[in-house]
Design a protein around this motif. Structure first.
Motif, short mmCIF file in Angstrom:
data_model
loop_
_atom_site.label_atom_id
_atom_site.label_comp_id
_atom_site.label_asym_id
_atom_site.label_seq_id
_atom_site.Cartn_x
_atom_site.Cartn_y
_atom_site.Cartn_z
N GLN A 139 0.80 -1.23 0.00
CA GLN A 139 0.00 0.00 0.00
C GLN A 139 0.83 1.27 0.00
O GLN A 139 0.34 2.33 -0.40
N GLN A 140 2.07 1.21 0.47
CA GLN A 140 2.88 2.43 0.59
C GLN A 140 3.74 2.72 -0.63
O GLN A 140 4.42 3.73 -0.69
N GLY A 183 -2.25 5.01 -1.30
CA GLY A 183 -2.30 4.16 -0.12
C GLY A 183 -3.24 2.99 -0.26
O GLY A 183 -3.37 2.17 0.66
N HIS A 184 -3.91 2.90 -1.44
CA HIS A 184 -4.88 1.81 -1.62
C HIS A 184 -4.59 1.02 -2.90
O HIS A 184 -4.07 -0.09 -2.82
N ARG A 185 -4.94 1.56 -4.06
CA ARG A 185 -4.80 0.78 -5.28
C ARG A 185 -4.58 1.71 -6.48
O ARG A 185 -5.12 2.80 -6.54
#
Length: 465
Positions: free
Chosen positions: A372-373, A439-441
């Motif tokens: 995520q990072q 942070g997600h996709r």
């Protein structure tokens, strides 16, 4: 530091530094023709120990036949109410108390017990945090003409030796040995190592550095003032307006100083304003998009209005200037294409920075599953400048591996993203198309393929504000 006939309020915690300061000033008082008083604030943090310290200082002042002024505060409640660190809450309460006693009882100066080791510790703390030049000036011997630090040229060892020879009683604050606090680790661990293996006079060297920096700052502040006045287009209580063109014509270091001075004038101080905040304002100046704004600690807001940039305290009018009258912290930052050096974009509203870097690859398949990072994009599928902004009503994207598009609001709901995180979650946008929900996709359209040869890497780093 003092003039004949001055009245000096001595801040005494009961510890060795402040007690030695009191005794030294008492010894010099007849020669200096000054009147002394003693002030002690119980911060309400150490229970019975703190109460004993207050009794000790009261007894000390009584034995020396000096006026005694004491107070007690609930520092933790103040900390929660004002959303501060415990150290900052205690500092504010302490100085407010000293100022009140000074004003109410006619004292000219407040004397504090800071010494050379305290100053060295302060400078090292700022260096480790990556602070700017202003912070490397350390603890000033005199501040605002009223706060004085007579022991600032003496080391902790010299003060201890004086105390031992004179047989002066004092109390010991056990929290000064608690290594959970950075200052204590610097004091008890880092400085002894530096003194033993690198420079036996490290404390003196750091104090010399702070002296040099303060002198340089006096000079550069005077230079800054000329450009500051040229850039200002308007001022009124709680607000300053600047010409964007004038600011853009200044060198980056000068722009930083002008912005810092503007915030100081409007806010009253630079507390809680760090590099990330100033850099966000510089990015705003560079982009210059009408209506763009940056929110800063202390209810501060910096926004673009036509050919001007406005630095102001938040009020109802400024809040209503946000889209749809929302109290949300709207932000929009442009991302230039990285070359040989990474490009860093600070997003203080989200408490993070995003570092973009470029590299070539012949094995793109090895870069999948980054977590995520981190995110990796096919450089050929992006169109610069990119934009980092927060989510707005109706935003859609095509999540990698899902197929089709969906509203970002639905993605948040499906993935149980808390409502408090949604408003400040950044989107990376390329030519109007969302390519990353940070942070997600990432989006399907920007993914790496076997044909990818040049990769844009984006890494999210949390910033302590």
């Amino acid at each position: 530091m003092v003039a004949p006939a001055d009245s000096v309020l001595v801040a005494v915690s009961g510890g060795i530094d402040s007690v030695v300061l009191l005794h030294a000033l008492l010894e010099l008082a007849p020669t200096l023709s000054v009147r002394l008083g003693v002030a002690h604030l119980n911060h309400g943090l150490r229970g019975k120990e703190a109460d004993k310290d207050a009794d000790f200082v009261a007894s000390l002042a009584g034995g020396l036949q000096l006026p005694f002024h004491d107070g007690k505060e609930d520092t933790r409640s103040y900390q929660k109410q004002h959303r501060l660190s415990l150290e900052e809450a205690a500092r504010r309460l302490r100085y407010t108390f000293f100022d009140a006693v000074r004003a109410d009882h006619g004292y000219d100066k407040v004397a504090l017990g800071h010494h050379a080791d305290d100053n060295a510790e302060q400078i090292l703390m700022q260096l480790l945090r990556g602070a700017g030049m202003a912070s490397l000036g350390g603890i000033p011997p005199i501040r605002d003409g009223t706060i004085i630090r007579p022991l600032i040229r003496l080391t902790r060892q010299q003060i201890s030796d004086y105390c031992r020879r004179a047989g002066i009683a004092h109390v010991t604050d056990k929290t000064n040995f608690d290594r959970r606090h950075l200052r204590n680790r610097i004091r008890h661990d880092l400085i002894p190592v530096l003194r033993k293996y690198y420079n036996p006079a490290v404390v003196q060297s750091l104090n010399r550095l702070s002296d040099i920096v303060r002198d340089e700052l006096h000079w550069t502040d005077a230079l800054c003032e000329t450009h500051f006045r040229l850039a200002v287009t308007g001022m009124k209580p709680g607000q300053l307006r600047f010409s964007l063109n004038e600011l853009r014509g200044c060198l980056p270091a000068l722009r930083r100083r002008i912005i810092r001075r503007a915030i100081t004038l409007v806010k009253g101080d630079l507390r809680q304003i760090g590099f990330v905040h100033i850099d966000a304002v510089l990015q705003l100046i560079a982009a210059g998009s009408f209506g763009s704004c940056v929110h800063l600690p202390g209810r501060m807001q910096v926004r673009v209005a036509g050919s001007e940039i406005i630095v102001a305290k938040n009020d109802a009018n400024l809040r209503n200037a946000s889209p749809a009258g929302s109290a949300r912290r709207w932000f929009r930052y442009t991302v230039a294409p990285p070359s040989t050096m990474p490009v860093t974009v600070f997003v203080p509203e989200a408490g993070l920075r995003v570092v973009f870097s470029l590299f070539a690859t012949d094995s793109p398949e090895q870069l999948r599953g980054a977590g995520q990072q981190q995110a990796f994009f096919d450089m050929d599928k992006l169109h610069f400048p990119l934009v980092l902004r927060n989510v707005r009503s109706g935003d859609r994207f095509s999540p990698l591996g899902v197929g089709g598009t969906q509203k970002i609001k639905k993605y948040f709901i499906d993935h149980k993203v808390p409502a408090t995180q949604r408003a400040c979650c950044p989107l990376l946008v390329s030519s109007g198309q969302v390519v990353w929900l940070v942070g997600h996709r990432i989006a399907e359209a920007a993914k790496l393929t076997a044909a990818t040869t040049e990769v844009l890497k984006a890494e999210v780093q949390v910033v302590k504000q």
